[in-house]
Design a protein around this motif. Structure first.
Motif, mmCIF file in Angstrom:
data_model
loop_
_atom_site.group_PDB
_atom_site.id
_atom_site.type_symbol
_atom_site.label_atom_id
_atom_site.label_comp_id
_atom_site.label_asym_id
_atom_site.label_seq_id
_atom_site.Cartn_x
_atom_site.Cartn_y
_atom_site.Cartn_z
ATOM 1 N N ARG A 18 -38.941 -121.767 36.303
ATOM 2 C CA ARG A 18 -39.736 -121.044 37.294
ATOM 3 C C ARG A 18 -40.943 -121.877 37.717
ATOM 4 N NH1 ARG A 18 -40.021 -114.781 35.224
ATOM 5 N NH2 ARG A 18 -37.805 -114.370 35.365
ATOM 6 N N SER A 46 -41.996 -115.872 53.095
ATOM 7 C CA SER A 46 -41.679 -116.051 51.678
ATOM 8 C C SER A 46 -41.330 -114.728 51.010
ATOM 9 C CB SER A 46 -42.861 -116.702 50.951
ATOM 10 O OG SER A 46 -43.111 -117.989 51.460
ATOM 11 N N ALA A 49 -37.853 -113.659 52.174
ATOM 12 C CA ALA A 49 -36.808 -114.448 51.522
ATOM 13 C C ALA A 49 -36.659 -114.055 50.053
ATOM 14 C CB ALA A 49 -37.115 -115.938 51.652
ATOM 15 N N ALA A 50 -37.785 -113.858 49.369
ATOM 16 C CA ALA A 50 -37.741 -113.488 47.955
ATOM 17 C C ALA A 50 -37.105 -112.110 47.768
ATOM 18 C CB ALA A 50 -39.141 -113.519 47.365
ATOM 19 N N ALA A 52 -35.146 -110.433 49.855
ATOM 20 C CA ALA A 52 -33.735 -110.453 50.251
ATOM 21 C C ALA A 52 -32.873 -111.068 49.145
ATOM 22 C CB ALA A 52 -33.565 -111.221 51.559
ATOM 23 N N THR A 53 -33.379 -112.089 48.499
ATOM 24 C CA THR A 53 -32.650 -112.722 47.395
ATOM 25 C C THR A 53 -32.535 -111.775 46.206
ATOM 26 O OG1 THR A 53 -33.328 -114.921 48.104
ATOM 27 C CG2 THR A 53 -32.612 -114.693 45.818
ATOM 28 N N LEU A 54 -33.648 -111.104 45.853
ATOM 29 C CA LEU A 54 -33.600 -110.159 44.738
ATOM 30 C C LEU A 54 -32.646 -109.006 45.015
ATOM 31 C CD1 LEU A 54 -37.365 -110.084 43.739
ATOM 32 C CD2 LEU A 54 -35.465 -111.020 42.397
ATOM 33 N N LYS A 56 -30.015 -109.114 46.954
ATOM 34 C CA LYS A 56 -28.655 -109.671 46.892
ATOM 35 C C LYS A 56 -28.213 -109.869 45.435
ATOM 36 C CE LYS A 56 -25.842 -113.483 48.566
ATOM 37 N NZ LYS A 56 -25.808 -114.700 49.389
ATOM 38 N N MET A 57 -29.132 -110.346 44.596
ATOM 39 C CA MET A 57 -28.786 -110.641 43.204
ATOM 40 C C MET A 57 -28.711 -109.397 42.326
ATOM 41 S SD MET A 57 -31.104 -114.034 42.540
ATOM 42 C CE MET A 57 -30.695 -114.079 40.801
ATOM 43 N N HIS A 58 -29.631 -108.438 42.542
ATOM 44 C CA HIS A 58 -29.775 -107.324 41.604
ATOM 45 C C HIS A 58 -29.560 -105.945 42.214
ATOM 46 C CE1 HIS A 58 -31.284 -110.209 38.720
ATOM 47 N NE2 HIS A 58 -32.146 -110.633 39.620
ATOM 48 N N ALA A 63 -34.471 -104.054 42.906
ATOM 49 C CA ALA A 63 -35.502 -104.717 43.711
ATOM 50 C C ALA A 63 -36.620 -103.736 44.047
ATOM 51 C CB ALA A 63 -34.890 -105.304 44.982
#
Length: 86
Positions: A18, A46, A49-50, A52-54, A56-58, A63
């Motif tokens: 990290r 930022s 993007a953060a 949207a990624t969280l 998508k992942m979780h 989120a």
């Protein structure tokens, strides 16, 4: 300018990966500012993007639960890069 080395406390103790990721982001952030991109625009992009990624992942709920914890963490100074930790 974004300076990742100061005031990260918990963040940099949690994971070396990290910390490396944050250093990459700080470099990109600084380059964008040098090119004239405003800090506010970088911050909003930022966050998008953060998040949207969280999502998508979780997933949406996890989120949203993370975001729900942010007000207290922000108020406690966890994201204040000017704060001096002892």
């Amino acid at each position: 300018m974004f300076a990742p080395a100061s005031g990260l406390g918990v963040f940099d103790r949690e994971s070396g990966e990290r910390q490396i990721a944050l250093e990459y982001l700080a470099e990109a952030w600084n380059e964008a500012e040098e090119d004239g991109v405003q800090s506010g625009s970088l911050a909003h992009a930022s966050l998008f993007a953060a998040l949207a990624t969280l999502v998508k992942m979780h997933g949406d709920e996890a989120a949203a639960d993370l975001v729900a914890m942010l007000p207290d963490r922000i108020r406690s100074g966890e994201y204040n890069l000017d704060k001096i930790l002892q």
